[in-house]
Design an enzyme around this catalytic site. Structure first.
Site, PDB file in Angstrom:
ATOM      1  N   LYS A  48       0.825  -1.210   0.000  1.00 33.93           N
ATOM      2  CA  LYS A  48       0.000   0.000   0.000  1.00 33.93           C
ATOM      3  C   LYS A  48       0.866   1.271   0.000  1.00 33.93           C
ATOM      4  CE  LYS A  48      -3.954  -2.047   2.442  1.00 33.93           C
ATOM      5  NZ  LYS A  48      -4.998  -1.795   3.458  1.00 33.93           N
ATOM      6  N   TYR A  57     -12.935  -3.141  -2.841  1.00 31.50           N
ATOM      7  CA  TYR A  57     -13.407  -2.997  -1.457  1.00 31.50           C
ATOM      8  C   TYR A  57     -14.935  -2.939  -1.395  1.00 31.50           C
ATOM      9  CZ  TYR A  57      -8.641  -2.200   0.273  1.00 31.50           C
ATOM     10  OH  TYR A  57      -7.318  -2.353   0.631  1.00 31.50           O
ATOM     11  N   PHE A  64     -15.858   4.715   6.502  1.00 35.32           N
ATOM     12  CA  PHE A  64     -14.464   4.891   6.080  1.00 35.32           C
ATOM     13  C   PHE A  64     -14.225   4.520   4.615  1.00 35.32           C
ATOM     14  CE2 PHE A  64     -14.890   0.655   7.935  1.00 35.32           C
ATOM     15  CZ  PHE A  64     -14.315  -0.155   6.968  1.00 35.32           C
ATOM     16  N   ARG A  91      -1.482 -14.397   4.851  1.00 38.75           N
ATOM     17  CA  ARG A  91      -2.392 -13.717   5.805  1.00 38.75           C
ATOM     18  C   ARG A  91      -1.838 -13.733   7.220  1.00 38.75           C
ATOM     19  NH1 ARG A  91      -6.817 -11.434   4.654  1.00 38.75           N
ATOM     20  NH2 ARG A  91      -8.113 -11.321   6.489  1.00 38.75           N
ATOM     21  N   THR A 144      -5.855  -7.030  10.976  1.00 41.79           N
ATOM     22  CA  THR A 144      -6.016  -5.833  10.140  1.00 41.79           C
ATOM     23  C   THR A 144      -5.438  -4.583  10.793  1.00 41.79           C
ATOM     24  OG1 THR A 144      -8.025  -6.790   9.227  1.00 41.79           O
ATOM     25  CG2 THR A 144      -7.699  -4.444   8.869  1.00 41.79           C
ATOM     26  N   ARG A 160       2.195  -6.229  10.025  1.00 38.85           N
ATOM     27  CA  ARG A 160       1.487  -5.086  10.625  1.00 38.85           C
ATOM     28  C   ARG A 160       1.859  -4.911  12.095  1.00 38.85           C
ATOM     29  NH1 ARG A 160      -3.914  -7.339   7.809  1.00 38.85           N
ATOM     30  NH2 ARG A 160      -3.828  -6.214   5.827  1.00 38.85           N
ATOM     31  N   ASN A 200      -2.137   0.194   6.988  1.00 45.58           N
ATOM     32  CA  ASN A 200      -1.649  -1.076   7.529  1.00 45.58           C
ATOM     33  C   ASN A 200      -0.722  -1.835   6.573  1.00 45.58           C
ATOM     34  OD1 ASN A 200      -3.614  -1.812   5.750  1.00 45.58           O
ATOM     35  ND2 ASN A 200      -4.770  -3.115   7.156  1.00 45.58           N
ATOM     36  N   HIS A 240      -2.224  -5.172   1.740  1.00 47.77           N
ATOM     37  CA  HIS A 240      -3.492  -5.886   1.594  1.00 47.77           C
ATOM     38  C   HIS A 240      -3.145  -7.307   1.187  1.00 47.77           C
ATOM     39  CE1 HIS A 240      -7.468  -7.148   0.297  1.00 47.77           C
ATOM     40  NE2 HIS A 240      -6.858  -7.660  -0.754  1.00 47.77           N
ATOM     41  N   GLU A 287      -9.108 -11.527  -7.166  1.00 49.24           N
ATOM     42  CA  GLU A 287      -8.267 -10.333  -7.004  1.00 49.24           C
ATOM     43  C   GLU A 287      -7.064 -10.345  -7.952  1.00 49.24           C
ATOM     44  OE1 GLU A 287      -9.298  -9.021  -2.432  1.00 49.24           O
ATOM     45  OE2 GLU A 287      -7.394 -10.041  -2.793  1.00 49.24           O
TER      46      GLU A 287
END
Ligand code: CMP
Length: 153
Positions: free
Chosen positions: A9, A49, A57, A85, A91, A102, A112, A115, A126
C-alpha cells in the site's frame, strides 16, 4: 499450488518499507510470480473494497489507496493464501501480533502496509483484477527441493 495477491500500500512505499516487506515473503520461501507498480483507480477500488461500500471509512480507504502508486504482487506456495495472511497479521496494526508485518511496522487500521487476499476464491478474483495472464510467470527456483518435502506438493 496456491497463488495469492499482496498489495504493498501507499503506506508501505511512503515509509520505505518495500524491501523489508518483500524480504519477509522471500525469506519465507514464497515464490514471486508477478510484481508491478500501478496507480489504482476509484473504479478498481470500488470493486476491490465492495464489501466496505457504505461504511463511513469507505471513501477515505479508497483515497488512501490512490494517494501514491502501489505495488501489486502475486506470491505462490503451498497454502500461500493462509501463510501470507498470517504473516500480515490482524487488520489493525495496533492489534496485530509482534512478528507479523502489521504488528511490527504499523500503528493503524487503515495505514496497515499491505493488503492480502482472505481466501483462495478471493485470491483468484483479485489476481485477475490486477494482473493479465501474461504478467504471471511460471519459473522454477533452484532451492525448491529444500522448501518442501515431496509429499507436501
Ligand atoms: P485490507 O486488508 O486492505 O482490507 C480492507 C481494508 O479496509 C483494511 O485492510 C483496512 O485498511 C481498511 N479498514 C478496515 N476497517 C477499517 C476501519 N474501521 N477504518 C479504516 N480502515 C479500515
Amino acid at each position: 499450488m496456491e497463488k495469492t495477491l499482496v498489495i504493498l500500500k501507499p503506506s508501505c512505499l511512503q515509509r520505505g518499507l518495500v524491501g523489508e516487506v518483500t524480504k519477509r515473503f522471500e525469506q519465507k520461501g514464497l515464490r514471486l510470480a508477478g510484481m508491478k507498480m500501478c496507480q489504482l483507480t476509484d473504479e478498481q477500488m470500488s470493486e476491490h473494497y465492495a464489501q466496505h461500500a457504505g461504511k463511513p471509512f469507505f471513501q477515505q480507504l479508497k483515497d488512501a489507496m490512490m494517494v501514491t502508486p502501489v505495488i501489486v504482487c502475486c506470491y505462490e506456495g503451498v497454502g500461500a493464501v493462509e501463510v501470507v495472511r498470517q504473516m500480515a497479521g490482524a487488520t489493525s496494526g495496533r492489534k496485530a501480533a509482534p512478528g507479523t508485518i502489521r504488528g511490527d511496522l504499523s500503528m493503524s487500521f487503515q495505514e496497515n502496509i499491505v493488503h492480502t487476499s482472505d481466501s483462495l476464491e478471493t485470491a483468484q478474483v483479485e489476481l485477475k483484477r490486477f494482473f493479465r495472464d501474461d504478467e504471471i510467470f511460471d519459473y522454477k527456483q533452484p532451492p525448491f527441493q529444500f522448501l518442501y518435502a515431496a509429499d507436501e506438493l
